[in-house]
Design a protein around this motif. Structure first.
Motif, PDB file in Angstrom:
ATOM      1  N   GLN A 138       0.830  -1.205   0.000  1.00 39.44           N
ATOM      2  CA  GLN A 138       0.000   0.000   0.000  1.00 39.44           C
ATOM      3  C   GLN A 138       0.870   1.262   0.000  1.00 39.44           C
ATOM      4  OE1 GLN A 138      -3.179  -0.794  -0.197  1.00 39.44           O
ATOM      5  NE2 GLN A 138      -2.718  -2.953   0.194  1.00 39.44           N
ATOM      6  N   ASP A 139       0.421   2.287  -0.752  1.00 42.01           N
ATOM      7  CA  ASP A 139       1.134   3.565  -0.663  1.00 42.01           C
ATOM      8  C   ASP A 139       0.626   4.323   0.565  1.00 42.01           C
ATOM      9  OD1 ASP A 139      -1.291   4.681  -1.363  1.00 42.01           O
ATOM     10  OD2 ASP A 139      -0.731   5.089  -3.431  1.00 42.01           O
ATOM     11  N   ASP A 140       1.178   5.491   0.830  1.00 45.96           N
ATOM     12  CA  ASP A 140       0.876   6.207   2.073  1.00 45.96           C
ATOM     13  C   ASP A 140      -0.616   6.477   2.260  1.00 45.96           C
ATOM     14  OD1 ASP A 140       3.505   6.065   2.460  1.00 45.96           O
ATOM     15  OD2 ASP A 140       3.919   8.224   2.430  1.00 45.96           O
ATOM     16  N   ALA A 141      -1.272   6.888   1.166  1.00 48.92           N
ATOM     17  CA  ALA A 141      -2.687   7.238   1.262  1.00 48.92           C
ATOM     18  C   ALA A 141      -3.521   6.008   1.624  1.00 48.92           C
ATOM     19  CB  ALA A 141      -3.162   7.833  -0.064  1.00 48.92           C
ATOM     20  N   ALA A 142      -3.197   4.863   0.984  1.00 43.77           N
ATOM     21  CA  ALA A 142      -3.963   3.638   1.239  1.00 43.77           C
ATOM     22  C   ALA A 142      -3.742   3.161   2.674  1.00 43.77           C
ATOM     23  CB  ALA A 142      -3.553   2.554   0.256  1.00 43.77           C
ATOM     24  N   LEU A 143      -2.499   3.287   3.168  1.00 41.34           N
ATOM     25  CA  LEU A 143      -2.217   2.897   4.545  1.00 41.34           C
ATOM     26  C   LEU A 143      -3.015   3.740   5.521  1.00 41.34           C
ATOM     27  CD1 LEU A 143       1.633   2.208   4.716  1.00 41.34           C
ATOM     28  CD2 LEU A 143      -0.241   0.565   4.942  1.00 41.34           C
ATOM     29  N   ALA A 144      -3.063   5.024   5.261  1.00 47.05           N
ATOM     30  CA  ALA A 144      -3.820   5.930   6.127  1.00 47.05           C
ATOM     31  C   ALA A 144      -5.280   5.523   6.148  1.00 47.05           C
ATOM     32  CB  ALA A 144      -3.656   7.364   5.640  1.00 47.05           C
ATOM     33  N   GLY A 145      -5.784   5.123   4.985  1.00 43.54           N
ATOM     34  CA  GLY A 145      -7.176   4.674   4.887  1.00 43.54           C
ATOM     35  C   GLY A 145      -7.419   3.435   5.731  1.00 43.54           C
ATOM     36  N   LEU A 146      -6.485   2.471   5.660  1.00 46.21           N
ATOM     37  CA  LEU A 146      -6.621   1.242   6.442  1.00 46.21           C
ATOM     38  C   LEU A 146      -6.570   1.535   7.926  1.00 46.21           C
ATOM     39  CD1 LEU A 146      -4.300  -1.240   4.480  1.00 46.21           C
ATOM     40  CD2 LEU A 146      -6.795  -1.334   4.648  1.00 46.21           C
ATOM     41  N   ALA A 160      -7.346   4.192   9.435  1.00 43.68           N
ATOM     42  CA  ALA A 160      -8.490   4.980   9.900  1.00 43.68           C
ATOM     43  C   ALA A 160      -9.651   4.092  10.315  1.00 43.68           C
ATOM     44  CB  ALA A 160      -8.933   5.948   8.801  1.00 43.68           C
ATOM     45  N   VAL A 161      -9.816   2.924   9.639  1.00 42.07           N
ATOM     46  CA  VAL A 161     -10.993   2.093   9.939  1.00 42.07           C
ATOM     47  C   VAL A 161     -10.719   0.996  10.955  1.00 42.07           C
ATOM     48  CG1 VAL A 161     -12.126   2.528   7.747  1.00 42.07           C
ATOM     49  CG2 VAL A 161     -10.550   0.600   7.932  1.00 42.07           C
ATOM     50  N   THR A 162      -9.424   0.630  11.146  1.00 35.78           N
ATOM     51  CA  THR A 162      -9.166  -0.501  12.043  1.00 35.78           C
ATOM     52  C   THR A 162      -9.339  -0.095  13.502  1.00 35.78           C
ATOM     53  OG1 THR A 162      -7.599  -2.209  12.685  1.00 35.78           O
ATOM     54  CG2 THR A 162      -6.673  -0.055  12.212  1.00 35.78           C
ATOM     55  N   ARG A 163      -9.837  -1.040  14.335  1.00 30.93           N
ATOM     56  CA  ARG A 163      -9.926  -0.794  15.759  1.00 30.93           C
ATOM     57  C   ARG A 163      -8.832  -1.561  16.500  1.00 30.93           C
ATOM     58  NH1 ARG A 163     -16.123  -1.899  16.870  1.00 30.93           N
ATOM     59  NH2 ARG A 163     -15.620  -1.238  19.005  1.00 30.93           N
ATOM     60  N   GLY A 164      -7.967  -2.194  15.700  1.00 26.64           N
ATOM     61  CA  GLY A 164      -6.830  -2.911  16.269  1.00 26.64           C
ATOM     62  C   GLY A 164      -5.634  -1.987  16.366  1.00 26.64           C
ATOM     63  N   PRO A 165      -4.433  -2.545  16.577  1.00 24.72           N
ATOM     64  CA  PRO A 165      -3.226  -1.725  16.707  1.00 24.72           C
ATOM     65  C   PRO A 165      -2.833  -1.074  15.386  1.00 24.72           C
ATOM     66  CG  PRO A 165      -2.676  -4.060  16.661  1.00 24.72           C
ATOM     67  CD  PRO A 165      -4.159  -3.983  16.712  1.00 24.72           C
ATOM     68  N   GLN A 166      -2.185   0.106  15.502  1.00 23.51           N
ATOM     69  CA  GLN A 166      -1.669   0.808  14.327  1.00 23.51           C
ATOM     70  C   GLN A 166      -0.282   0.240  14.015  1.00 23.51           C
ATOM     71  OE1 GLN A 166      -3.363   3.415  12.725  1.00 23.51           O
ATOM     72  NE2 GLN A 166      -5.100   3.017  14.079  1.00 23.51           N
ATOM     73  N   LEU A 167      -0.147  -0.374  12.834  1.00 20.67           N
ATOM     74  CA  LEU A 167       1.100  -1.061  12.540  1.00 20.67           C
ATOM     75  C   LEU A 167       2.147  -0.177  11.871  1.00 20.67           C
ATOM     76  CD1 LEU A 167      -0.273  -4.509  11.356  1.00 20.67           C
ATOM     77  CD2 LEU A 167       0.967  -4.039  13.456  1.00 20.67           C
ATOM     78  N   GLY A 168       1.738   0.991  11.403  1.00 22.90           N
ATOM     79  CA  GLY A 168       2.713   1.861  10.760  1.00 22.90           C
ATOM     80  C   GLY A 168       3.078   1.369   9.369  1.00 22.90           C
ATOM     81  N   VAL A 169       4.140   1.955   8.805  1.00 20.07           N
ATOM     82  CA  VAL A 169       4.492   1.686   7.412  1.00 20.07           C
ATOM     83  C   VAL A 169       5.034   0.257   7.235  1.00 20.07           C
ATOM     84  CG1 VAL A 169       6.031   2.367   5.546  1.00 20.07           C
ATOM     85  CG2 VAL A 169       4.922   4.111   6.956  1.00 20.07           C
ATOM     86  N   TRP A 170       5.932  -0.164   8.106  1.00 17.37           N
ATOM     87  CA  TRP A 170       6.597  -1.450   7.938  1.00 17.37           C
ATOM     88  C   TRP A 170       6.062  -2.544   8.863  1.00 17.37           C
ATOM     89  CZ3 TRP A 170       9.422  -1.891   3.720  1.00 17.37           C
ATOM     90  CH2 TRP A 170       9.982  -0.752   3.151  1.00 17.37           C
ATOM     91  N   GLY A 171       5.162  -2.174   9.774  1.00 13.97           N
ATOM     92  CA  GLY A 171       4.705  -3.126  10.789  1.00 13.97           C
ATOM     93  C   GLY A 171       4.128  -4.414  10.212  1.00 13.97           C
ATOM     94  N   GLY A 172       3.351  -4.281   9.143  1.00 13.19           N
ATOM     95  CA  GLY A 172       2.739  -5.468   8.525  1.00 13.19           C
ATOM     96  C   GLY A 172       3.816  -6.407   8.016  1.00 13.19           C
ATOM     97  N   GLY A 173       4.845  -5.814   7.405  1.00 11.19           N
ATOM     98  CA  GLY A 173       5.966  -6.620   6.898  1.00 11.19           C
ATOM     99  C   GLY A 173       6.686  -7.330   8.021  1.00 11.19           C
ATOM    100  N   VAL A 174       6.815  -6.613   9.161  1.00  9.32           N
ATOM    101  CA  VAL A 174       7.506  -7.225  10.310  1.00  9.32           C
ATOM    102  C   VAL A 174       6.698  -8.407  10.837  1.00  9.32           C
ATOM    103  CG1 VAL A 174       8.246  -6.848  12.689  1.00  9.32           C
ATOM    104  CG2 VAL A 174       8.730  -5.119  10.928  1.00  9.32           C
TER     105      VAL A 174
END
Lengths: 267, 308
Positions: free
Chosen positions: A220-228, A230-244
């Motif tokens: 995801q690019d920055d805008a798409a990540l921000a969108g994700l 915004a809707v999640t009620r779980g933890p904010q993973l940041g830019v690389w968190g999902g990859g980690v």
């Protein structure tokens, strides 16, 4: 009999690596899976690209990498086959009597799969770019590397693909049965996330964040990540968190597979 | 040199190998004999480190197999013809094995020629017959020019030509001073090519001796077979003379503890007409059947009464 032996006798990491590369490339189905994965990635990107309109909020990098949703299954299958074929074909008897320390074999399998997956993913990305070129010309958003995070998304496609392939190696080497490894893999990288997404909430969103499917955030690019975020009620993973998260799954599964391989009998 | 010492391997409550001790020496072909399920394959798999012993040790050239610095050069192993990826060609299979030890392509071609697989080198192993699979397995075992060879049922599925070839090959390898351990459930096969025979049943050692010694141990060895018109009268006469008599079908008696001369004289004494009289010689097959009689796991009811 003459022994055509060169250099120091015995197996070294590099020699086992060369042998595993020969094994990977000498089975025709592996080559077909790689080619098929490229075709699926480009085909899916082309198909989805047809329906993207400028007003959808989809960026150009989303179109190019959209084939990942199906192509990741190709990477998963490739990895699972590398991890299980020793055990399903009886090759394990030959392999582990030749290299009785065993772990260098798993290490070599990880390396050759990584190399094959990185190559396949790069080719798939190029093919997807070319396949969506014609569509872009009409009215879909163009790939623009100046969009924040767009270049990272392209790199993410390659990294996430390779990680899913390694997840397959880990599951395959741990479970030793292709069917169970594939089902587990598909659940972890695809189906589990979609099932939980039908029932959003703090718990399900938290679980989703820590499933390997989180690795798709790399695409995801920055805008798409921000969108994700915004809707999640779980933890904010940041830019690389999902990859980690995906990487941790890979490491843990490979460690479990290594434990089983070194501690248990090979049949 | 292969040394197995008090080796035990259990799977849960099943004991596959039970306190097995034997040695396979250089320059000899050691036959490893036992009924199906006796623990031959398990023992071999423990020796080559695929399985861990529950207790006891197994060493090759004085070391645990897993500690060998260059296993392919120390031990040639063929456990099962189906130890190859069916989608890989014979050449690539051997090449991948060779690459782990830095062995060159020339040696791969050499073993392909030696095992007669050259014409099939670029065929996928999945298309091979059982016999060709065995040849590929043997090619892999020879690849590193090892001092010790461990071959599990190498003649299985081979045509008569191939059987002769294996027999000749293992004799030649032993003559070069190598240690050869060869398993089979075919006793006559081992009688033809082994120097020593290790016989196991239900995971236990039943015999470890030369082929001649085992044959001499056979129950038939030294027995006298006699067919007469009145076996009962002769049996009575022989028993009073202190011999052991086993009545058999067709008026035949098997006599232990008496020579052919003794039996002939006894028949004359009690006025019985002798129709047939001779000394019996034992065979490895007899000795084997007697030794394993109690330890055969699967057998047909018919063979139960057959001791000949």
């Amino acid at each position: 009999m003459t022994a055509a032996v060169m250099g120091r006798p015995g197996s070294t990491g590099l020699r086992v690596l060369r042998a595993e590369w020969t094994k990977l490339t000498s089975v025709r189905s592996n080559v077909w899976i790689a080619l098929g994965t490229v075709a699926v990635a480009a085909g899916t990107a082309y198909g989805l690209g047809l329906f993207v309109r400028p007003g959808d909020g989809r960026s150009g990098s989303w179109v190019v990498t959209s084939g990942f949703v199906l192509a990741q299954l190709g990477f998963l299958v490739l990895g699972v086959l590398v991890g299980t074929s020793e055990h399903t074909t009886g090759t394990a008897r030959t392999t582990y009597t030749t290299v009785p320390r065993r772990l260098p074999v798993l290490a070599a399998q990880v390396q050759v799969t990584l190399l094959a997956a990185l190559t396949t993913a790069s080719v798939a990305l190029g093919a997807s770019y070319l396949a969506t070129g014609g569509v872009r010309a009409v009215d879909a958003p163009a790939l623009d590397l100046s969009v924040p995070g767009a270049a990272r998304a392209l790199l993410g496609f390659v990294l996430a693909s390779a990680a899913v392939a390694l997840l397959g190696v880990g599951l395959g080497a741990l479970l030793r049965h292709p069917a169970s490894a594939l089902v587990a893999g598909v659940l972890l990288v695809l189906v589990g996330d979609h099932l939980l997404a039908m029932n959003p909430g703090r718990t399900t969103d938290t679980i989703r964040a820590f499933l390997p499917s989180s690795g798709a955030r790399l695409l995801q690019d920055d805008a798409a990540l921000a969108g994700l975020d915004a809707v999640t009620r779980g933890p904010q993973l940041g830019v690389w968190g999902g990859g980690v998260v995906l990487l941790v799954w890979v490491v843990v599964l490979l460690a479990a597979a290594a434990y089983r391989l070194s501690r248990h009998d090979v049949r | 040199m292969i040394e197995v010492e008090a080796l035990t391997k259990r799977y849960g409550s099943t004991t596959a190998v039970d306190g097995l001790t034997f040695t396979a020496r250089p320059g000899t072909v050691t036959g490893f004999l036992g009924p199906n399920g006796a623990g031959k394959s398990t023992t071999m798999r423990v020796v080559v480190g695929l399985e861990r012993p529950t207790s006891g040790t197994a060493t090759v050239a004085g070391r645990r197999y897993a500690d060998l610095p260059a296993p392919l050069h120390a031990v040639g192993v063929m456990l099962d013809a189906r130890s190859v990826h069916p989608g890989r060609t014979a050449y690539k299979h051997l090449l991948a094995m060779a690459q782990t030890h830095g062995i060159g392509k020339a040696r791969v071609r050499e073993v392909l020629a030696q095992t007669g697989l050259e014409p099939a080198a670029n065929r996928r192993a999945g298309t091979f017959s059982l016999g060709m699979g065995q040849r590929l397995g043997i090619a892999g075992a020879l690849l590193g020019d090892p001092a010790t060879l461990i071959l599990d049922e190498p003649v299985n599925g081979l045509d008569p030509d191939g059987v002769l070839w294996v027999r000749h090959l293992v004799r030649e390898l032993a003559a070069e001073g190598r240690t050869v351990l060869l398993s089979s459930h075919l006793m006559h096969e081992l009688a033809l090519c082994a120097d020593r025979v290790v016989i196991i049943g239900r995971g236990r050692l039943l015999a470890d001796a030369t082929v001649q010694e085992i044959v001499a141990r056979s129950e038939r060895a030294g027995a006298v077979r006699v067919r007469t018109t009145d076996p009962e009268a002769l049996a009575r006469e022989l028993l009073t003379a202190g011999a052991d008599v086993t009545p058999q079908d067709g008026g035949v008696l098997q006599v232990h503890g008496a020579s052919v001369d003794d039996v002939g004289t006894a028949a004359r004494r009690c006025g019985v007409t002798v129709l047939e009289l001779g000394a019996e010689s034992g065979s490895l097959e007899d000795a084997y059947l007697q030794l394993t009689g109690d330890s055969v796991e699967y057998r047909t009811a018919d063979t139960l009464g057959r001791t000949r």
